[in-house]
Design an enzyme around this catalytic site. Structure first.
Site, short mmCIF file in Angstrom:
data_model
loop_
_atom_site.label_atom_id
_atom_site.label_comp_id
_atom_site.label_asym_id
_atom_site.label_seq_id
_atom_site.Cartn_x
_atom_site.Cartn_y
_atom_site.Cartn_z
N GLY A 65 12.55 5.30 -50.85
CA GLY A 65 11.23 4.87 -50.38
C GLY A 65 10.88 5.53 -49.07
O GLY A 65 11.61 6.40 -48.57
N ASP A 70 9.34 -6.72 -36.99
CA ASP A 70 8.83 -6.36 -38.32
C ASP A 70 9.68 -7.00 -39.42
O ASP A 70 10.01 -6.36 -40.42
CB ASP A 70 8.79 -4.84 -38.48
CG ASP A 70 7.90 -4.41 -39.66
OD1 ASP A 70 7.01 -5.20 -40.06
OD2 ASP A 70 8.09 -3.29 -40.17
N GLY A 122 8.71 4.77 -45.10
CA GLY A 122 8.06 3.85 -44.18
C GLY A 122 7.12 4.62 -43.28
O GLY A 122 6.70 5.73 -43.59
#
Length: 289
Positions: free
Chosen positions: A13, A131, A15
């Site tokens: 993935g 976060d 970010g």
């Protein structure tokens, strides 16, 4: 295909600052996660400093509920780091495609309580994450039991040192649904109650499949209808102005004691929340069997 002596298995993935890959060390065969910083404009020194700050912080941590750093390096102009690969996915998997929680309330609370052990260690080292969300709490599975690990320290900072910050005055960052009001009004000086709030929202979502702020769609809704979601007003106004819906209104089958603990963690004023991760954890453990 190969970075720093590691062969890339697959891309996991991306970010805000980097891409993450599953990799295998060519000599030892160790499987790990590699985060490689995305290409930057020459003027974007702040992102570079933030990436290096994430590396320097992770070098200090050694705790079973925090993702561990192995090593760091440079691939051409791009820095990278290697951390432990956590194979069990993340907490977001426990909300089905139609928004139904798939764990029992007790299982969910215990999982968050274990993650709070790592967060307390992190806070005692004078850092705040800024976060936290289901996607940033990864899972190992041991004998049908989950071991959560807090991950992704890209927005984390030391809350006792205000020099050398990469945040400009009036600037804020994070993930909207999990941000308390002070993360917008005073982001630069965020303290541990910011993370308590985010963990409260994470638990709230995992228990009912809804956002505590009706102005924000739940993550499963965004995933199901990515091109149809429209907010009725600016996200920061939702966070600053709108009332959080009590958890039991979203799911009347939940024990009222659990709901009361979660609702306190979501108080709009930081002073009304649990002030530490450990205080939140003890409150949760006191209301489950």
């Amino acid at each position: 295909k190969e970075i720093g002596g590691y062969s890339v298995i697959k891309r996991l993935g991306a970010g805000g600052m980097g891409e993450v890959f599953k990799v295998r060390h060519n000599l030892t065969g160790r499987v790990a996660a590699l985060k490689l910083m995305l290409p930057l404009k020459k003027s974007d020194n702040r992102s570079l400093r933030r990436f290096h700050r994430e590396i320097s912080m992770m070098q200090v941590f050694e705790h079973p509920n925090l993702v561990r750093l192995f090593e760091a390096g440079q691939e051409g102009p791009a820095p990278y780091f290697i951390s432990e690969f956590v194979p069990g996915g993340d907490l977001s998997q426990f909300i089905s495609d139609d928004g139904t929680p798939t764990l029992t309330p007790d299982q969910t609370v215990r999982c968050i309580a274990d993650a709070l052990v790592g967060l307390e260690y992190f806070h005692k080292a004078t850092y705040v994450h800024r976060d936290l969300k289901p996607e940033n709490i990864l899972l190992c599975r041991e004998n049908a039991k989950f071991q959560p690990k807090v991950a992704d320290f890209g927005l984390a900072k030391c809350y006792e040192k205000h020099g050398g910050t990469t945040t400009r005055e009036g600037e804020f960052a994070g993930t909207w649904m999990y941000m308390p009001p002070e993360q917008i009004t005073d982001f630069k000086y965020s303290r541990p109650p910011v993370d308590v709030y985010a963990m409260g929202v994470t638990l709230y979502y995992l228990l009912c499949g809804c956002s505590p702020l009706p102005g924000f769609p739940a993550p499963w809704e965004v995933k199901a209808r990515p091109n149809q979601i429209r907010l009725k007003k600016e996200p920061f106004k939702i966070i600053l102005d709108d009332q959080r819906i009590p958890l039991r209104q979203q799911n009347v089958k939940l024990p009222s004691e659990i709901c009361e603990v979660v609702d306190k963690a979501l108080s709009m004023k930081a002073v009304n929340r649990y002030q530490t991760a450990e205080e939140f954890r003890q409150a949760l453990l006191s209301v489950i069997v």
